[in-house]
Design an enzyme around this catalytic site. Structure first.
Site, PDB file in Angstrom:
ATOM      1  N   LYS A  43       0.813  -1.311   0.096  1.00  0.00           N
ATOM      2  CA  LYS A  43       0.141   0.009  -0.111  1.00  0.00           C
ATOM      3  C   LYS A  43       0.675   1.295  -0.053  1.00  0.00           C
ATOM      4  O   LYS A  43       0.173   2.436  -0.391  1.00  0.00           O
ATOM      5  CB  LYS A  43      -0.860  -0.008   1.206  1.00  0.00           C
ATOM      6  CG  LYS A  43      -2.031  -1.083   1.004  1.00  0.00           C
ATOM      7  CD  LYS A  43      -3.043  -1.029  -0.128  1.00  0.00           C
ATOM      8  CE  LYS A  43      -4.168  -2.029   0.250  1.00  0.00           C
ATOM      9  NZ  LYS A  43      -5.178  -1.752  -0.996  1.00  0.00           N
ATOM     10  N   SER A 257      -3.183 -12.679   4.095  1.00  0.00           N
ATOM     11  CA  SER A 257      -3.786 -12.469   2.830  1.00  0.00           C
ATOM     12  C   SER A 257      -2.753 -13.205   1.838  1.00  0.00           C
ATOM     13  O   SER A 257      -3.540 -13.559   0.611  1.00  0.00           O
ATOM     14  CB  SER A 257      -4.092 -10.995   2.495  1.00  0.00           C
ATOM     15  OG  SER A 257      -2.892 -10.204   2.336  1.00  0.00           O
TER      16      SER A 257
END
Lengths: 315, 92
Positions: A43, A257
């Site tokens: 991110k 994830s």
């Protein structure tokens, strides 16, 4: 060459072959280590791209307040970028996200507004939109609908992957804002005939899907189904199992994830191996495992760890 | 031909509270028609004239059916179909 700002160290992450987990000599798995970005996740690319776009397009001025609904990584990346660029940051995050994420955000100087656990990130988005209405001078970057999100991957992650792996046949990443898949997917589709772009979608406990009615569902504005070749749902047990296999076999300590993405990548690899087809399958290691230690993901049996994740936004 | 269908909390008013129900059909469309006979109103919550509703996701053995033929997705004995509402997810 030395960097003159931490921001210059975002991107250009390593791609690593997973020799032990690859099923056949000509069916190979590759991990794109996005945990190597300065705040430890993919991110950082998105955070910097969204801030620079908002500076270019006007709304962000010195001293501005930035607002964002985030369950963690985007907020942490934004907190670092905002600190260096002199903006105040307010993050809206569900109360059922891990304590490490809250501490990290606070440490980098972000202010946190909690949204109800029931409804997950849907609620965070709703609360953030409400706050944006009450504070028209705040700048909501809105990663779910901000084109700078997918463009960061179209201009960075995608070209890096193709340069390192010209024979790439499959790309797998987690599905959240959809920015990684949309950006890398669009880039690879332009350059690589017959590329498969496949999403690994986390399947949460029932609490997270606790909507009052189906019309309150949420599909990110960035999502374009035509970019994908397939989309797989991965539950916590399989995600945890693969996360542990990744560290045990290849030494990569990744977040949960990533286990979901690896699970899907391994499924594609087995299919290619069974069909006798060559494959180079790249998947994204979105972050490291550090922020998830308190969830119990790495302690006890897989069943215990999966039970500990019930009701949490683990990806 | 038995196919297990997992129902999210929000739609269990159509299944007397059951978390999972069983149905039959060679395709997803046939399965939904079959379920409608015992669970009236369920089909309409999942499908409209244009196909699957926007905020509903259906998975055959964990694969999103929008990429496998939609309502024409072929089913086999022992398959599991999961219904989930679309939510904002991911470590976003």
């Amino acid at each position: 060459m030395p960097a003159h700002s931490l921001l210059e160290t975002i991107g250009n992450t390593p791609l690593v072959e997973l020799a032990r987990l690859s099923p056949a000599p000509d069916v190979r798995l590759w991990a794109k280590l996005e945990d190597r970005n300065p705040t430890g996740s993919v991110k950082d690319r998105v955070a910097l791209a969204m801030i620079e776009a908002a500076e270019r397009d006007g709304p962000l001025r010195p001293g501005s307040t930035v607002l964002e609904p985030t369950s963690g990584n985007t907020g942490i990346g934004l907190a670092m970028v905002c600190r260096l660029r002199g903006y105040r940051l307010v993050c809206v995050m569900p109360e059922n996200t891990s304590v490490e994420r809250r501490q990290l955000l606070t440490m980098w100087g972000a202010e946190i507004v909690s949204s109800p656990a029931a409804g997950g990130s849907n609620e965070a988005v709703r609360v953030a939109k409400q706050l944006a209405g009450e504070h028209p001078d705040w700048v909501m970057l809105y990663q779910y609908g901000n084109p700078a999100n997918w463009r960061a991957h179209y201009q960075g992650t995608g070209p890096e992957l193709l340069a390192d792996l010209p024979g790439i046949t499959h790309f797998v990443a987690g599905l959240g804002t959809t920015g990684t898949l949309m950006g890398v997917g669009r880039y690879l589709r332009e350059k690589v005939p017959d590329i498969s772009v496949v999403a690994a979608e986390p399947r949460y406990g029932e609490l997270v899907y606790g909507l009052r009615n189906l019309d309150e569902g949420f599909v990110p504005e960035l999502y374009d189904e035509s970019v994908l070749s397939g989309r797989h749902n991965v539950g916590p047990y399989d995600a945890l199992r693969r996360t542990r296999e990744l560290v045990a076999n290849e030494g990569i300590f990744a977040g949960i994830s990533t286990g979901a993405a690896l699970h899907v990548a391994l499924g594609l690899a087995e299919k290619s191996a069974a069909a006798g087809e060559r494959a180079d399958i790249a998947f994204v290691v979105a972050d490291g495992g550090w922020k998830y230690l308190s969830t119990g993901a790495y302690a006890g049996t897989l069943d215990e760890a999966a039970a500990a994740l019930e009701g949490q936004l683990w990806a | 031909m038995a196919i297990e269908v997992r129902i999210p909390t929000i739609l269990r008013s159509h299944t007397d509270g059951a978390k999972a129900v069983t149905g039959a059909g060679k395709t997803l469309g046939e399965l939904l028609d079959d379920l409608e006979e015992r669970h009236p109103g369920l089909r309409e919550r999942l499908v409209d004239d244009g196909g699957l509703r926007r905020f509903v996701n259906l998975y055959r053995n964990d694969e999103d059916v929008r990429f496998t033929g939609g309502l024409d997705t072929e089913l086999a004995d022992g398959d599991t179909v999961t219904v989930l509402p679309a939510v904002a997810g991911g470590a976003a």
